[in-house]
Design an enzyme around this catalytic site. Structure first.
Site, PDB file in Angstrom:
ATOM      1  N   LYS A 125       0.840  -1.205   0.000  1.00  0.00           N
ATOM      2  CA  LYS A 125       0.000   0.000   0.000  1.00  0.00           C
ATOM      3  C   LYS A 125       0.874   1.254   0.000  1.00  0.00           C
ATOM      4  O   LYS A 125       0.596   2.216  -0.719  1.00  0.00           O
ATOM      5  CB  LYS A 125      -0.940  -0.021   1.215  1.00  0.00           C
ATOM      6  CG  LYS A 125      -2.028  -1.081   1.083  1.00  0.00           C
ATOM      7  CD  LYS A 125      -2.735  -1.390   2.387  1.00  0.00           C
ATOM      8  CE  LYS A 125      -3.680  -2.578   2.217  1.00  0.00           C
ATOM      9  NZ  LYS A 125      -4.303  -3.050   3.458  1.00  0.00           N
ATOM     10  N   GLN A 153      -4.042  -1.653   9.848  1.00  0.00           N
ATOM     11  CA  GLN A 153      -3.967  -2.981   9.232  1.00  0.00           C
ATOM     12  C   GLN A 153      -4.512  -4.040  10.197  1.00  0.00           C
ATOM     13  O   GLN A 153      -4.074  -4.135  11.341  1.00  0.00           O
ATOM     14  CB  GLN A 153      -2.508  -3.289   8.852  1.00  0.00           C
ATOM     15  CG  GLN A 153      -2.338  -4.590   8.113  1.00  0.00           C
ATOM     16  CD  GLN A 153      -3.015  -4.609   6.741  1.00  0.00           C
ATOM     17  OE1 GLN A 153      -2.931  -3.649   5.989  1.00  0.00           O
ATOM     18  NE2 GLN A 153      -3.704  -5.694   6.435  1.00  0.00           N
ATOM     19  N   ASP A 197     -10.970   2.923   4.507  1.00  0.00           N
ATOM     20  CA  ASP A 197     -11.404   1.529   4.353  1.00  0.00           C
ATOM     21  C   ASP A 197     -12.935   1.447   4.298  1.00  0.00           C
ATOM     22  O   ASP A 197     -13.497   0.464   3.819  1.00  0.00           O
ATOM     23  CB  ASP A 197     -10.922   0.691   5.549  1.00  0.00           C
ATOM     24  CG  ASP A 197      -9.613  -0.038   5.273  1.00  0.00           C
ATOM     25  OD1 ASP A 197      -9.306  -0.263   4.087  1.00  0.00           O
ATOM     26  OD2 ASP A 197      -8.916  -0.378   6.247  1.00  0.00           O
TER      27      ASP A 197
END
Ligand code: NDP
Length: 297
Positions: free
Chosen positions: A52, A96, A119
């Site tokens: 990412k 994460q 997200d």
């Protein structure tokens, strides 16, 4: 001929288009910034985070990284998120998953400023998605919508079956498919581990999205002739090669390809789209927070 969708190519096209948005923001003195927070020593999580970060840097998105000792108290993670919430250079925050057992995952999701929740997992953003007023669509299902659009697969009026009901893939995918909006309007069934006779459900579907995390669960005999098959699964299975393993999807590709009209491979299908849509959401977040209109692809 079966159309095997190339997620790398579609992802690259969208990333190129995002460059135009980043130039617009740059003209207003804004550089989009994505913060990744890692509280784990799991090699897979480390790999995902570095992928990412690299994708951000390639596109001109500022990448900010915070690492927290997995044995540290949960409070340390919440304080880190809070400082990122307050940092005007940070437009998107991604913690994460998975976090260690002593950290409550739901509290983590709620701690992120909903305007920075790229997200799309904060309850406010989940609610907005369900209500048809999405701010940030979760990256994997959004990427699948973009893949279907790129392949000219119309979802309207189609029978769709989503295999899996997780909060990150299955549920948001089903929510997008039922929206009264482009990329939606499908009659959608959600299957899970308690579904009786999965094959009977998938055989009825024009579109199957397999997100069960179970290697090659869906084979050709479970697919209708001419169906579209989207394989989200990424499963490590033992293999007689140098690495000792290979990655397979939730779909048995070879047999499903015999019947499907459109199918995604693993790897190279949904995976690249997930990261692309994270970049998309970060650019969108920067536009919202800086109050700069950006023409998103
Ligand atoms: P979860 O484990 O959170 O959810 C799996 C879902 O599948 C559950 O709802 C489970 O049912 C259901 N399920 C499991 N086994 C079966 C079965 N035999 N029949 C029917 N349903 C079943 O997984 P995720 O949603 O997080 O991920 C799914 C897969 O997608 C994984 O392989 C993951 O690695 C991959 N993934 C890939 C991404 C990408 O970018 N390519 C992004 C995110 C995930 P129940 O609820 O009853 O337990």
């Amino acid at each position: 001929m079966t159309n095997v969708l190339d997620g790398n190519a579609v992802g690259d096209r969208i990333r190129e288009e995002l460059r135009g948005c980043i130039d617009t923001l740059d003209g207003e003195g804004v550089t989009p910034g994505l913060a990744t927070v890692l509280m784990s020593e799991d090699p897979a999580s480390e790999t995902y985070v570095s992928m990412k970060q690299r994708a951000c840097e390639d596109l001109g998105i500022e990448s900010i990284h915070r690492e927290i000792d997995p044995d540290a108290p949960a409070e340390e993670l919440f304080e880190t998120v809070e400082s990122l919430n307050d940092d005007p250079e940070v437009h998107g925050i991604l913690v994460q998953m998975p976090v260690p057992d002593h950290v409550d995952k739901r509290t983590v999701l709620r701690s992120i400023d909903p305007e920075k929740d790229v997200d799309g997992f904060h309850p406010e953003n989940v609610g907005r998605l369900v209500a048809g007023d999405a701010r940030f669509k979760p990256c994997t299902p959004h990427g699948i919508q973009k893949l279907l659009e790129a392949a000219d697969v119309d979802t309207e009026g189609k029978e769709a079956v989503v295999v899996g009901r997780s909060d990150i893939v299955g549920k948001p995918m089903a929510n997008l498919l039922i929206q009264k909006a482009p990329g939606g309007n499908a009659t959608t069934t959600v299957c899970h581990s308690r579904t009786d006779d999965l094959g009977a459900k998938t055989r009825e579907a024009d579109i199957v999205v397999a997100a069960a995390g179970y290697p090659e669960l869906v084979d050709g005999s479970m697919i209708a002739e001419g169906a579209t098959v989207i394989d989200v699964g990424v499963n490590r299975v033992d293999a007689d090669n140098e690495k000792g393993y290979e990655l397979v999807g939730d779909v048995e590709f070879e047999s499903a390809k015999e019947r499907a009209e459109v199918i995604t491979p693993v790897p190279g299908g949904v995976g690249p789209m997930t990261i692309t849509m994270l970049l998309y959401n970060t650019v969108k977040a920067a536009g919202i927070q800086a109050d700069v209109p950006v023409d998103l692809p």
